[in-house]
Write a protein that holds these residues in place. Structure first.
Motif, PDB file in Angstrom:
ATOM      1  N   ALA A 100       0.835  -1.210   0.000  1.00  0.00           N
ATOM      2  CA  ALA A 100       0.000   0.000   0.000  1.00  0.00           C
ATOM      3  C   ALA A 100       0.866   1.255   0.000  1.00  0.00           C
ATOM      4  CB  ALA A 100      -0.917   0.002   1.213  1.00  0.00           C
ATOM      5  N   THR A 101       0.323   2.320  -0.566  1.00  0.00           N
ATOM      6  CA  THR A 101       0.989   3.616  -0.576  1.00  0.00           C
ATOM      7  C   THR A 101       0.064   4.658   0.041  1.00  0.00           C
ATOM      8  OG1 THR A 101       0.097   4.307  -2.724  1.00  0.00           O
ATOM      9  CG2 THR A 101       2.133   2.981  -2.731  1.00  0.00           C
ATOM     10  N   VAL A 102       0.620   5.828   0.307  1.00  0.00           N
ATOM     11  CA  VAL A 102      -0.206   6.899   0.865  1.00  0.00           C
ATOM     12  C   VAL A 102      -1.275   7.322  -0.122  1.00  0.00           C
ATOM     13  CG1 VAL A 102       1.271   8.800   0.085  1.00  0.00           C
ATOM     14  CG2 VAL A 102      -0.131   9.083   2.139  1.00  0.00           C
ATOM     15  N   ARG A 103      -1.005   7.170  -1.434  1.00  0.00           N
ATOM     16  CA  ARG A 103      -2.033   7.493  -2.433  1.00  0.00           C
ATOM     17  C   ARG A 103      -3.214   6.543  -2.316  1.00  0.00           C
ATOM     18  NH1 ARG A 103       0.384   8.382  -8.344  1.00  0.00           N
ATOM     19  NH2 ARG A 103      -1.817   8.927  -8.635  1.00  0.00           N
ATOM     20  N   ASP A 104      -2.952   5.286  -1.982  1.00  0.00           N
ATOM     21  CA  ASP A 104      -4.047   4.334  -1.780  1.00  0.00           C
ATOM     22  C   ASP A 104      -4.916   4.761  -0.597  1.00  0.00           C
ATOM     23  OD1 ASP A 104      -3.039   2.771  -3.850  1.00  0.00           O
ATOM     24  OD2 ASP A 104      -1.788   1.590  -2.486  1.00  0.00           O
ATOM     25  N   LEU A 105      -4.259   5.216   0.468  1.00  0.00           N
ATOM     26  CA  LEU A 105      -5.007   5.655   1.644  1.00  0.00           C
ATOM     27  C   LEU A 105      -5.812   6.912   1.333  1.00  0.00           C
ATOM     28  CD1 LEU A 105      -3.090   3.574   2.910  1.00  0.00           C
ATOM     29  CD2 LEU A 105      -2.871   5.084   4.883  1.00  0.00           C
ATOM     30  N   ARG A 106      -5.224   7.792   0.538  1.00  0.00           N
ATOM     31  CA  ARG A 106      -5.962   9.004   0.155  1.00  0.00           C
ATOM     32  C   ARG A 106      -7.164   8.663  -0.718  1.00  0.00           C
ATOM     33  NH1 ARG A 106      -0.384  12.073  -1.256  1.00  0.00           N
ATOM     34  NH2 ARG A 106       0.097  12.881   0.846  1.00  0.00           N
ATOM     35  N   SER A 107      -7.009   7.650  -1.570  1.00  0.00           N
ATOM     36  CA  SER A 107      -8.147   7.252  -2.410  1.00  0.00           C
ATOM     37  C   SER A 107      -9.258   6.662  -1.555  1.00  0.00           C
ATOM     38  CB  SER A 107      -7.696   6.247  -3.481  1.00  0.00           C
ATOM     39  OG  SER A 107      -7.440   4.965  -2.915  1.00  0.00           O
ATOM     40  N   TRP A 108      -8.875   5.990  -0.464  1.00  0.00           N
ATOM     41  CA  TRP A 108      -9.882   5.462   0.473  1.00  0.00           C
ATOM     42  C   TRP A 108     -10.680   6.604   1.101  1.00  0.00           C
ATOM     43  CZ3 TRP A 108      -8.976   5.469   6.115  1.00  0.00           C
ATOM     44  CH2 TRP A 108     -10.005   4.865   6.839  1.00  0.00           C
ATOM     45  N   LEU A 109      -9.980   7.637   1.548  1.00  0.00           N
ATOM     46  CA  LEU A 109     -10.665   8.791   2.137  1.00  0.00           C
ATOM     47  C   LEU A 109     -11.520   9.512   1.098  1.00  0.00           C
ATOM     48  CD1 LEU A 109      -7.823  10.246   4.404  1.00  0.00           C
ATOM     49  CD2 LEU A 109      -9.851   8.988   5.141  1.00  0.00           C
ATOM     50  N   ALA A 110     -11.002   9.637  -0.126  1.00  0.00           N
ATOM     51  CA  ALA A 110     -11.764  10.300  -1.183  1.00  0.00           C
ATOM     52  C   ALA A 110     -13.041   9.532  -1.485  1.00  0.00           C
ATOM     53  CB  ALA A 110     -10.905  10.423  -2.440  1.00  0.00           C
ATOM     54  N   ASN A 111     -12.946   8.207  -1.460  1.00  0.00           N
ATOM     55  CA  ASN A 111     -14.118   7.375  -1.687  1.00  0.00           C
ATOM     56  C   ASN A 111     -15.157   7.588  -0.590  1.00  0.00           C
ATOM     57  OD1 ASN A 111     -15.401   4.391  -1.031  1.00  0.00           O
ATOM     58  ND2 ASN A 111     -15.234   4.783  -3.233  1.00  0.00           N
ATOM     59  N   GLN A 115     -15.508  10.301   1.105  1.00  0.00           N
ATOM     60  CA  GLN A 115     -16.066  11.643   0.931  1.00  0.00           C
ATOM     61  C   GLN A 115     -17.161  11.648  -0.131  1.00  0.00           C
ATOM     62  OE1 GLN A 115     -13.263  14.635  -0.376  1.00  0.00           O
ATOM     63  NE2 GLN A 115     -14.414  16.252   0.646  1.00  0.00           N
ATOM     64  N   THR A 116     -16.938  10.958  -1.234  1.00  0.00           N
ATOM     65  CA  THR A 116     -17.950  10.921  -2.290  1.00  0.00           C
ATOM     66  C   THR A 116     -19.213  10.205  -1.834  1.00  0.00           C
ATOM     67  OG1 THR A 116     -17.016   8.867  -3.211  1.00  0.00           O
ATOM     68  CG2 THR A 116     -16.200  10.968  -4.100  1.00  0.00           C
ATOM     69  N   ARG A 117     -19.074   9.358  -0.815  1.00  0.00           N
ATOM     70  CA  ARG A 117     -20.247   8.655  -0.280  1.00  0.00           C
ATOM     71  C   ARG A 117     -20.937   9.453   0.827  1.00  0.00           C
ATOM     72  NH1 ARG A 117     -17.705   2.863   0.976  1.00  0.00           N
ATOM     73  NH2 ARG A 117     -19.728   2.551   1.975  1.00  0.00           N
ATOM     74  N   GLY A 118     -20.470  10.681   1.040  1.00  0.00           N
ATOM     75  CA  GLY A 118     -21.171  11.576   1.958  1.00  0.00           C
ATOM     76  C   GLY A 118     -20.611  11.678   3.353  1.00  0.00           C
ATOM     77  N   ALA A 119     -19.422  11.126   3.601  1.00  0.00           N
ATOM     78  CA  ALA A 119     -18.839  11.217   4.945  1.00  0.00           C
ATOM     79  C   ALA A 119     -18.538  12.672   5.284  1.00  0.00           C
ATOM     80  CB  ALA A 119     -17.560  10.385   5.024  1.00  0.00           C
ATOM     81  N   SER A 120     -18.829  13.061   6.507  1.00  0.00           N
ATOM     82  CA  SER A 120     -18.575  14.434   6.941  1.00  0.00           C
ATOM     83  C   SER A 120     -17.088  14.660   7.145  1.00  0.00           C
ATOM     84  CB  SER A 120     -19.313  14.721   8.251  1.00  0.00           C
ATOM     85  OG  SER A 120     -18.766  13.944   9.304  1.00  0.00           O
ATOM     86  N   ARG A 121     -16.706  15.919   7.268  1.00  0.00           N
ATOM     87  CA  ARG A 121     -15.297  16.231   7.463  1.00  0.00           C
ATOM     88  C   ARG A 121     -14.779  15.651   8.776  1.00  0.00           C
ATOM     89  NH1 ARG A 121     -13.397  22.213   6.025  1.00  0.00           N
ATOM     90  NH2 ARG A 121     -14.417  21.523   4.125  1.00  0.00           N
ATOM     91  N   SER A 122     -15.609  15.703   9.826  1.00  0.00           N
ATOM     92  CA  SER A 122     -15.173  15.153  11.102  1.00  0.00           C
ATOM     93  C   SER A 122     -14.996  13.635  11.019  1.00  0.00           C
ATOM     94  CB  SER A 122     -16.172  15.510  12.205  1.00  0.00           C
ATOM     95  OG  SER A 122     -17.451  14.972  11.921  1.00  0.00           O
TER      96      SER A 122
END
Length: 312
Positions: free
Chosen positions: A60-71, A73-80
């Protein structure tokens, strides 16, 4: 662990998750609720990595982790929520690397999205006074042990600023009436001693002497606060007590037990207490956590200025 399909984890990731659960529960001594929250986030991360074809954390890379967070976010997760999940990923990956379960830490440079910190609702002092007056009047009107218990619960939550889990875990030996203090076991099994004011001492004494014997039974043990059936009180019961009591005060916000903790901290700072002392009383590991209450008091000062100053 939430709604994530845990059974879709590979055998290697499932074993990793089990080891992490043992670490959280036994080595860090976190509460069951906190452990479940961590595991839900980590399960989501591991499943995302599997879908990307990453067989283990070494791939895994940090880009993979960022893509997880981006996913997320697109599903409606709040900033907190995103902040919490990023923190969960950092803690998990650091643990895996430090224990030799991963050869690298892909979350070392993972950053959380910035958030706008909202100020917690809190009681004005006059509403706090009315809360205790109304609760005491209701206890006298209804009679019986539960009214005395509820008054004592409110007094301890506000008077000592304890968390609901800390209140429910109190034993009789934790009370020191001579010194007017109570010993509580906080997050991470950290123990601290906090003072109790005279009203709280009186309310607890009334409950222990007059109220508690009326419902105590074989399941009571040494618990200070009991439910109707005599066992140690459940946090859900405490929340109902607080919500019900606050409804007696016109105009008061609908707060839970944590709201009384907020109020205690805010009123201490308004009364001139220093931030470090309030941090110690609340059992915060970081002073930054306590500083939110300085913003609450600053907001009140600003509101009073704008309302009363002729040149505001």
């Amino acid at each position: 662990m939430g709604t994530e399909p845990v059974d879709e984890l590979s055998a290697q990731n499932a074993a990793l998750l089990t080891a992490y659960e043992q670490h959280l529960a036994h080595e860090r001594a976190l509460s069951g609720h906190t452990v479940r929250a961590y595991l839900a986030d980590v399960t989501s991360l591991l499943l995302h990595l599997q879908r990307l074809g990453r067989a283990d954390l070494d791939a895994a890379t940090v880009r993979d982790l960022r893509s997880w967070l981006a996913n997320q976010q697109t599903r409606g997760a709040s900033r907190s929520t995103l902040q919490r999940r990023a923190a969960a990923a950092r803690v998990f990956c650091a643990w895996a690397y430090e224990t030799g379960r991963a050869g690298s830490n892909p979350a070392a440079s993972l950053r959380s999205p910035k958030s706008v910190r909202t100020l917690p609702d809190t009681l004005h002092r006059r509403d706090a006074d009315r809360l205790f007056a109304e609760a005491a009047a209701l206890a006298r009107e209804q009679g019986g042990p539960l009214g005395l218990r509820d008054v004592a619960i409110l007094e301890v939550l506000y008077g000592a600023g304890v968390r609901v889990s800390e209140l429910c875990g109190l034993d009789i030996d934790d009370l020191d009436r001579d010194r007017r203090t109570v010993r509580v076991l906080g997050k991470g099994s950290k123990e601290r001693t906090v003072p109790l004011g005279e009203p709280a001492i009186r309310a607890v004494d009334a409950w222990l002497v007059t109220g508690r014997p009326g419902i105590a039974g074989p399941a009571s043990g040494t618990a200070v606060f009991l439910g109707e059936r005599g066992a140690r009180i459940d946090p859900r019961v405490v929340r109902r007590v607080v919500h019900r009591s606050l409804r007696l005060v016109d105009g008061a916000p609908d707060l839970g037990p944590h709201g009384l903790r907020h109020a205690m901290a805010t009123h201490l700072l308004e009364g001139g207490a220093d931030l470090r002392s309030v941090q110690e009383l609340l059992g915060h590991a970081s002073l930054a956590t306590t500083q939110i209450y300085t913003h609450v008091t600053a907001e009140r000062i600003q509101a009073a200025f704008e309302q009363a100053h002729p040149r505001a």
